[in-house]
Scaffold this active site. Structure first.
Site, PDB file in Angstrom:
ATOM      1  CB  ALA A 204      -0.920   0.004   1.215  1.00 56.90           C
ATOM      2  CG  ASN A 205       1.138   4.456  -2.523  1.00 55.25           C
ATOM      3  OD1 ASN A 205       2.342   4.242  -2.519  1.00 55.25           O
ATOM      4  ND2 ASN A 205       0.442   4.572  -3.625  1.00 55.25           N
ATOM      5  NE  ARG A 206       5.456   6.093   5.049  1.00 57.86           N
ATOM      6  CZ  ARG A 206       5.558   5.327   6.136  1.00 57.86           C
ATOM      7  NH1 ARG A 206       4.534   5.188   6.962  1.00 57.86           N
ATOM      8  NH2 ARG A 206       6.688   4.701   6.389  1.00 57.86           N
TER       9      ARG A 206
ATOM     10  CB  ALA B  57      -1.482   7.893  -2.207  1.00 58.10           C
ATOM     11  CB  VAL B  58      -3.202   5.405  -7.521  1.00 60.29           C
ATOM     12  CG1 VAL B  58      -3.523   4.095  -8.227  1.00 60.29           C
ATOM     13  CG2 VAL B  58      -4.439   6.300  -7.452  1.00 60.29           C
TER      14      VAL B  58
END
Ligand code: C5P
Length: 216
Positions: free
Chosen positions: A29-31, A95-96
């Protein structure tokens, strides 16, 4: 009415991270806390717009008057965004994840040792909307940058077919924080808004959009 300048308009917002599964129990995942995107969706609804908020996994309440579509992966976000068109305005704050993983169908066993993950590219949702037949009248992207903020944002704006890029300086402590420091990058140049709370970035941005599209 002057207090509902976006009445009759459809505003589409993406927010939060995406999660890309590795196996049934693990993700990459992104932050992203989703705070900035949710604040923008809330401000758009307050300005009278019909708001669709396509959200990745975050722990935030749905703002009043907002239709929320929860997704996990970038591909699901792309499909939800496309299903939500047409929109007058799209603001892509999510934030893809740039890459997805060739996910294992069953849980990877620790005893088998560290896995070799195979990545492939995810769709760029902002760019997809930028070249879509139903492209919104105003398309706004975000760009988290640590250096060369304006130059990178300006080339991103052109490459993705966006009208505006809200560049945010993430060299400081922005992730999950209440404050943001943004520069609005348009075809006319760059405007430094300085550090301000994410809720104020949201109302300033929606105010700017209302000035452009609003009727009173
Ligand atoms: O290229 P970069 O990820 O820095 O661009 C950020 C902007 O593009 C944000 O508006 C983000 O929501 C959008 N984006 C997207 N789909 C992707 C990657 C980024 O919509 N796959």
């Amino acid at each position: 009415a002057p207090d509902r300048p976006l009445a009759g308009r459809h505003v589409l917002v993406t927010a939060g991270p995406t999660q890309e599964p590795i196996d049934p129990v693990r993700v990459i995942a992104n932050r992203s806390s989703g705070k900035q995107g949710f604040a923008i969706a809330a401000a758009a609804a307050q300005a009278g717009a019909r708001v669709t908020l396509v959200a990745g996994p975050v722990s935030l309440p749905t703002p009043g008057g907002v239709v929320r579509v929860d997704i996990e992966t970038a591909e699901q976000m792309a499909a939800a965004v496309e299903a939500a068109l047409p929109a007058d305005v799209a603001i892509m704050v999510a934030a893809v994840a740039d890459w997805k993983v060739d996910a294992a169908p069953a849980k990877l066993k620790k005893a088998a040792g560290p896995p070799q993950l195979r990545f492939s590219a995810n769709p760029d949702i902002l760019a997809m909307v930028g070249s879509h037949v139903e492209r919104p009248q105003l398309l706004v992207g975000f760009a988290a940058e640590t250096d060369e903020l304006v130059a990178h944002a300006q080339s991103k704006r052109v490459a993705k077919g966006a009208d505006w890029i809200v560049a945010n300086d993430v060299s400081g402590d922005v992730m999950g924080a209440a404050d943001n420091h943004v520069v609005l990058v348009t075809a006319d140049g760059a405007e430094d808004w300085g550090p301000m709370p994410k809720t104020e970035v949201a109302s300033a941005l929606i105010g700017r959009i209302a000035g452009l599209l609003g009727k009173d």
